[in-house]
Motif scaffolding. Structure first.
Motif, PDB file in Angstrom:
ATOM      1  N   ASP A  56       6.312  -3.855  -4.799  1.00  0.00           N
ATOM      2  CA  ASP A  56       5.189  -4.566  -4.038  1.00  0.00           C
ATOM      3  C   ASP A  56       5.488  -5.637  -3.105  1.00  0.00           C
ATOM      4  O   ASP A  56       4.730  -6.441  -2.684  1.00  0.00           O
ATOM      5  CB  ASP A  56       4.145  -5.078  -4.958  1.00  0.00           C
ATOM      6  CG  ASP A  56       3.564  -3.940  -5.950  1.00  0.00           C
ATOM      7  OD1 ASP A  56       3.376  -2.815  -5.517  1.00  0.00           O
ATOM      8  OD2 ASP A  56       3.303  -4.053  -6.918  1.00  0.00           O
ATOM      9  N   LEU A  57       6.903  -5.603  -2.536  1.00  0.00           N
ATOM     10  CA  LEU A  57       7.266  -6.783  -1.784  1.00  0.00           C
ATOM     11  C   LEU A  57       6.421  -6.793  -0.569  1.00  0.00           C
ATOM     12  O   LEU A  57       6.339  -8.048   0.019  1.00  0.00           O
ATOM     13  CB  LEU A  57       8.750  -6.556  -1.619  1.00  0.00           C
ATOM     14  CG  LEU A  57       9.804  -6.928  -2.514  1.00  0.00           C
ATOM     15  CD1 LEU A  57      11.182  -6.526  -2.220  1.00  0.00           C
ATOM     16  CD2 LEU A  57       9.550  -8.582  -2.761  1.00  0.00           C
ATOM     17  N   ILE A  58       5.962  -5.754   0.128  1.00  0.00           N
ATOM     18  CA  ILE A  58       5.292  -5.787   1.113  1.00  0.00           C
ATOM     19  C   ILE A  58       4.069  -6.690   1.094  1.00  0.00           C
ATOM     20  O   ILE A  58       3.428  -7.298   1.985  1.00  0.00           O
ATOM     21  CB  ILE A  58       4.933  -4.209   1.925  1.00  0.00           C
ATOM     22  CG1 ILE A  58       4.565  -4.406   3.509  1.00  0.00           C
ATOM     23  CG2 ILE A  58       3.874  -3.657   0.983  1.00  0.00           C
ATOM     24  CD1 ILE A  58       5.625  -4.816   4.228  1.00  0.00           C
ATOM     25  N   THR A  59       3.332  -6.707   0.158  1.00  0.00           N
ATOM     26  CA  THR A  59       2.087  -7.507  -0.213  1.00  0.00           C
ATOM     27  C   THR A  59       2.281  -8.839  -0.179  1.00  0.00           C
ATOM     28  O   THR A  59       1.246  -9.630   0.123  1.00  0.00           O
ATOM     29  CB  THR A  59       1.461  -7.097  -1.659  1.00  0.00           C
ATOM     30  OG1 THR A  59       2.136  -7.474  -2.695  1.00  0.00           O
ATOM     31  CG2 THR A  59       1.317  -5.479  -1.482  1.00  0.00           C
ATOM     32  N   ALA A  60       3.281  -9.747  -0.340  1.00  0.00           N
ATOM     33  CA  ALA A  60       3.453 -11.041  -0.522  1.00  0.00           C
ATOM     34  C   ALA A  60       3.070 -11.702   0.893  1.00  0.00           C
ATOM     35  O   ALA A  60       2.361 -12.487   1.010  1.00  0.00           O
ATOM     36  CB  ALA A  60       4.934 -11.515  -0.889  1.00  0.00           C
ATOM     37  N   PRO A  61       3.586 -11.273   1.900  1.00  0.00           N
ATOM     38  CA  PRO A  61       3.094 -11.727   3.456  1.00  0.00           C
ATOM     39  C   PRO A  61       1.759 -11.290   3.653  1.00  0.00           C
ATOM     40  O   PRO A  61       1.179 -12.236   4.639  1.00  0.00           O
ATOM     41  CB  PRO A  61       4.180 -11.209   4.438  1.00  0.00           C
ATOM     42  CG  PRO A  61       4.914 -10.281   3.583  1.00  0.00           C
ATOM     43  CD  PRO A  61       4.842 -10.229   2.290  1.00  0.00           C
TER      44      PRO A  61
END
Length: 133
Positions: A56-61
């Motif tokens: 889910d790294l894309i959700t952080a920014p």
């Protein structure tokens, strides 16, 4: 440093709850200082990007600017009913967009570095494993 693994939704909820807490602290201790709020936004954005799961790294920014906007209401300084409160929030978001951009950039860079490291580890593991025919 603890290494919790937050889902995308959990990361957004963590960031929003943390920014509401930060806004409350800034309202109580720093007389609604948007400078202190923006300064404390940076570690929250970094922690969100560090603690989200690799999938889910894309959700952080994406979630940290939403958290900034969700938490800015207590320190925005609006008054005079709904319209005054809304104008206070919009003014705070526009006048302190530098903090918003800096935190979003930090979360994006951390997520990008984590994704690159993960890809490098996967590539190295594929090279070192014997080829199955």
């Amino acid at each position: 440093m603890p290494r919790p693994r937050l889902t995308g939704l959990g990361g957004g909820l963590f960031a929003s709850a943390a920014m509401l807490f930060v806004a409350g602290i800034c309202w109580l201790l720093f007389d609604s200082s948007l400078f202190a709020y923006g300064l404390l936004f940076l570690p929250v954005a970094a922690a969100t990007a560090l603690w989200v799961r690799p999938a889910d790294l894309i959700t952080a920014p994406v979630s940290v600017p939403i958290a900034f906007a969700a938490g800015v209401w207590p320190v925005s300084g609006g008054s005079g009913g709904f319209g005054g409160e809304l104008m206070g929030v919009v003014s705070a978001l526009s006048l302190h967009a530098g903090w918003l951009y800096a935190g979003t950039l930090a979360a994006g860079l951390i997520a990008l570095v984590r994704r690159a490291a993960l890809s490098g580890r996967r590539r190295a593991a594929r090279r070192s494993s014997p080829a199955a025919f």
